[in-house]
Design a protein around this motif. Structure first.
Motif, short mmCIF file in Angstrom:
data_model
loop_
_atom_site.label_atom_id
_atom_site.label_comp_id
_atom_site.label_asym_id
_atom_site.label_seq_id
_atom_site.Cartn_x
_atom_site.Cartn_y
_atom_site.Cartn_z
N TYR A 135 -4.36 -4.14 6.51
CA TYR A 135 -3.93 -4.56 5.17
C TYR A 135 -2.42 -4.71 5.09
O TYR A 135 -1.91 -5.72 4.58
N VAL A 136 -1.69 -3.73 5.58
CA VAL A 136 -0.22 -3.78 5.51
C VAL A 136 0.30 -5.01 6.25
O VAL A 136 1.18 -5.73 5.76
N ALA A 137 -0.25 -5.28 7.43
CA ALA A 137 0.19 -6.45 8.20
C ALA A 137 -0.09 -7.74 7.45
O ALA A 137 0.74 -8.66 7.43
N ALA A 138 -1.25 -7.82 6.79
CA ALA A 138 -1.61 -9.04 6.05
C ALA A 138 -0.71 -9.25 4.84
O ALA A 138 -0.36 -10.39 4.51
N VAL A 139 -0.33 -8.17 4.16
CA VAL A 139 0.58 -8.30 3.01
C VAL A 139 1.96 -8.73 3.47
O VAL A 139 2.57 -9.65 2.90
N GLU A 140 2.47 -8.07 4.48
CA GLU A 140 3.82 -8.38 4.94
C GLU A 140 3.92 -9.80 5.49
O GLU A 140 4.97 -10.45 5.36
N ALA A 141 2.83 -10.31 6.08
CA ALA A 141 2.83 -11.68 6.59
C ALA A 141 3.00 -12.70 5.48
O ALA A 141 3.46 -13.82 5.71
N GLN A 142 2.64 -12.31 4.26
CA GLN A 142 2.74 -13.21 3.12
C GLN A 142 4.03 -13.05 2.33
O GLN A 142 4.27 -13.77 1.36
N GLY A 143 4.84 -12.07 2.69
CA GLY A 143 6.10 -11.85 1.99
C GLY A 143 6.07 -10.75 0.97
O GLY A 143 7.06 -10.54 0.26
N GLY A 144 4.95 -10.03 0.85
CA GLY A 144 4.88 -8.90 -0.06
C GLY A 144 5.31 -7.61 0.61
O GLY A 144 5.56 -7.57 1.82
N LYS A 145 5.43 -6.55 -0.18
CA LYS A 145 5.78 -5.24 0.33
C LYS A 145 4.71 -4.24 -0.06
O LYS A 145 4.18 -4.29 -1.18
N THR A 146 4.39 -3.33 0.84
CA THR A 146 3.42 -2.28 0.54
C THR A 146 3.58 -1.16 1.54
O THR A 146 4.00 -1.39 2.68
N ASP A 147 3.26 0.05 1.11
CA ASP A 147 3.18 1.15 2.06
C ASP A 147 1.73 1.52 2.31
O ASP A 147 1.43 2.58 2.85
N GLY A 148 0.84 0.63 1.93
CA GLY A 148 -0.57 0.84 2.22
C GLY A 148 -1.40 1.06 0.98
O GLY A 148 -0.91 1.02 -0.14
N GLY A 149 -2.69 1.28 1.21
CA GLY A 149 -3.62 1.41 0.10
C GLY A 149 -4.53 2.60 0.27
O GLY A 149 -4.40 3.41 1.20
N LEU A 150 -5.48 2.70 -0.63
CA LEU A 150 -6.48 3.76 -0.61
C LEU A 150 -7.77 3.15 -0.07
O LEU A 150 -8.34 2.24 -0.67
N ILE A 151 -8.22 3.63 1.08
CA ILE A 151 -9.44 3.13 1.71
C ILE A 151 -10.45 4.26 1.73
O ILE A 151 -10.20 5.33 2.31
N LEU A 152 -11.59 4.06 1.09
CA LEU A 152 -12.63 5.09 1.00
C LEU A 152 -13.90 4.59 1.65
O LEU A 152 -14.36 3.47 1.37
N LEU A 153 -14.50 5.42 2.50
CA LEU A 153 -15.65 5.02 3.30
C LEU A 153 -16.84 5.94 3.02
O LEU A 153 -16.69 7.17 3.01
N GLY A 154 -18.00 5.33 2.80
CA GLY A 154 -19.22 6.10 2.62
C GLY A 154 -19.17 7.01 1.41
O GLY A 154 -18.78 6.60 0.31
N GLU A 155 -19.55 8.27 1.61
CA GLU A 155 -19.59 9.21 0.50
C GLU A 155 -18.23 9.39 -0.17
O GLU A 155 -18.14 9.69 -1.37
N ALA A 156 -17.15 9.23 0.58
CA ALA A 156 -15.81 9.41 0.02
C ALA A 156 -15.57 8.49 -1.16
O ALA A 156 -14.77 8.79 -2.05
#
Length: 419
Positions: free
Chosen positions: A227-248
């Protein structure tokens, strides 16, 4: 819904997602975003617009009987002055009087950097390490003849600032600056909306890019890297997101237990990015590697209907809390709750958004602030089944004279989660 970013990082890492043991190397993340074109970004907020903000703030100060407003480092300082600074034990702040130009108080050795960023007319008054910065504030208020008038404090100012200012001005009356700062920031201009739209577009584009690259066995950190790589490739800035898998995904801000992508389980992406200081916040939930179960499909469709119920209730002049009430009433008729109890929706329907991912006011029961054109909110009435899974779709909207308007349109079905 995204929480404080450091908290998200900590949750992902404690869940067995340390970058050093990542499922994918950096080169794969880079390759996955290589086909994303940079987005043409709107220009940053102009000096002229910041001057209009100061003028509006002065109008509201005079209307509310406030003689001055003090705003320390943070989004509101940037909002009025263009100064992007961090908070430390050393005070950097703007003092806006009800009449005339503001001053910026900052450490002497930071002066050159502050002057470089300042985009509105304001005197920079620097203090040395052995001096009291709040004396500079008090002296300025005396000069302007407003030392005895109420001093508005931006709602996130830290206590030590008030405490030390009152030592300089024992008779000072400190009041909330919400009728000024919050009121101005809450109503977004076309320039602000354009930046938020760009941030939303970048986030959705990033989701669409990384979706085909998610593999069984990946951890939240692996997906976050994509995700971070995809955002930065477009010119945006991010330090990442919240990714939840399964029961989480059944717990709105996740779990510290190890998580991996597994066939037949939900993947919840809750991410945003920054464009010239303005934020997006978008969530998508899908089932990895197979057809959704009957329960997964049912809850996804109910949650998606919840978004539409919220939009239908978001009418100009309606109390912000009525949007949450409308969603919760429908959910209770479907057997969830009651109220914020689980299974159901344990959090508010939405939050304000702009320069911060979470801003006042919220779409929550009891909030009486009337909805007005220019206000921006998330719409995310997630449904959570503890011990099983959760579904959250999140799209933001802004109020217009004609009603609410999406920044991003929610997906049509669990089978087409990124359309």
């Amino acid at each position: 819904m995204t929480a404080l970013k450091l908290s998200r990082r900590a949750l992902m890492q404690s869940g067995g997602a340390l970058a050093l043991t990542s499922f994918i190397p950096d080169r794969i993340a880079a390759a996955a975003s290589a086909d994303i074109a940079p987005v043409k970004l709107p220009p940053p907020i102009s000096a002229e617009e910041r001057l209009s903000r100061l003028a509006r703030a002065r109008e509201l100060m005079q209307k509310n009987g406030i003689g001055s407003v003090l705003v320390e480092a943070g989004p509101s300082l940037d909002y009025f002055t263009g100064i992007q600074w961090w908070r430390s034990e050393r005070l950097t702040a703007v003092v806006i009087p009800a009449q005339g130009e503001p001053i910026v108080v900052t450490p002497f050795f930071e002066g050159p950097s502050i002057r470089e960023m300042l985009v509105v007319p304001a005197e920079v008054r620097a203090w040395q390490e052995d001096e009291e910065p709040l004396k500079l504030v008090a002296d300025f208020l005396k000069e302007r003849g407003v030392a005895n008038a109420p001093i508005g404090f931006e709602e996130t100012n830290r206590y030590f600032i008030m405490n030390r200012l009152q030592r300089q001005l024992p008779d000072a009356k400190i009041v909330s600056a919400n009728p000024v700062v919050r009121q101005v920031r809450m109503i977004k201009t076309p320039a602000e909306l354009a930046l938020m739209q760009a941030a939303a577009d970048i986030t959705v584009n990033a989701f669409r890019s990384i979706h085909p690259n998610i593999r069984e066995g990946m951890t939240p950190a692996d997906i976050d890297m994509l995700y971070v790589a995809a955002v930065e490739a477009q010119g945006g800035k991010t330090d990442g997101g919240l990714i939840l898998l399964g029961e989480a995904a059944a717990y709105p801000h996740g779990s510290g237990k190890p998580q991996h992508v597994r066939k037949g389980e939900v993947v919840l992406l809750d991410c945003g990015c920054d464009v010239h200081g303005y934020q997006s916040d978008i969530s998508r939930t899908f089932v990895y590697g197979g057809a959704p179960s009957a329960d997964q499909r049912k809850v996804w469709e109910q949650m998606r209907r919840g978004q539409d119920i919220a939009m239908a209730a978001a009418k100009v002049g309606a109390p912000a809390g009525s949007v949450d009430d409308a969603v919760r009433s429908a959910y209770e008729s479907w057997g969830y709750g009651p109220g914020y109890k689980l299974p159901g929706t344990s959090h508010r329907t939405g939050h304000g958004i702009g320069m911060e991912g979470h801003e006042p006011v919220n779409l929550v029961h009891g909030e009486m602030t009337p909805l007005a054109p220019g206000m921006c909110f998330s719409n995310e009435p997630g449904i959570y089944l503890p011990g099983k899974f959760g579904i959250r779709l999140e799209d933001c909207f802004h109020m217009t004279e004609a009603g609410p308007k999406w920044f991003t349109v929610p997906p049509p079905s669990i089978d087409r989660p990124f359309d």
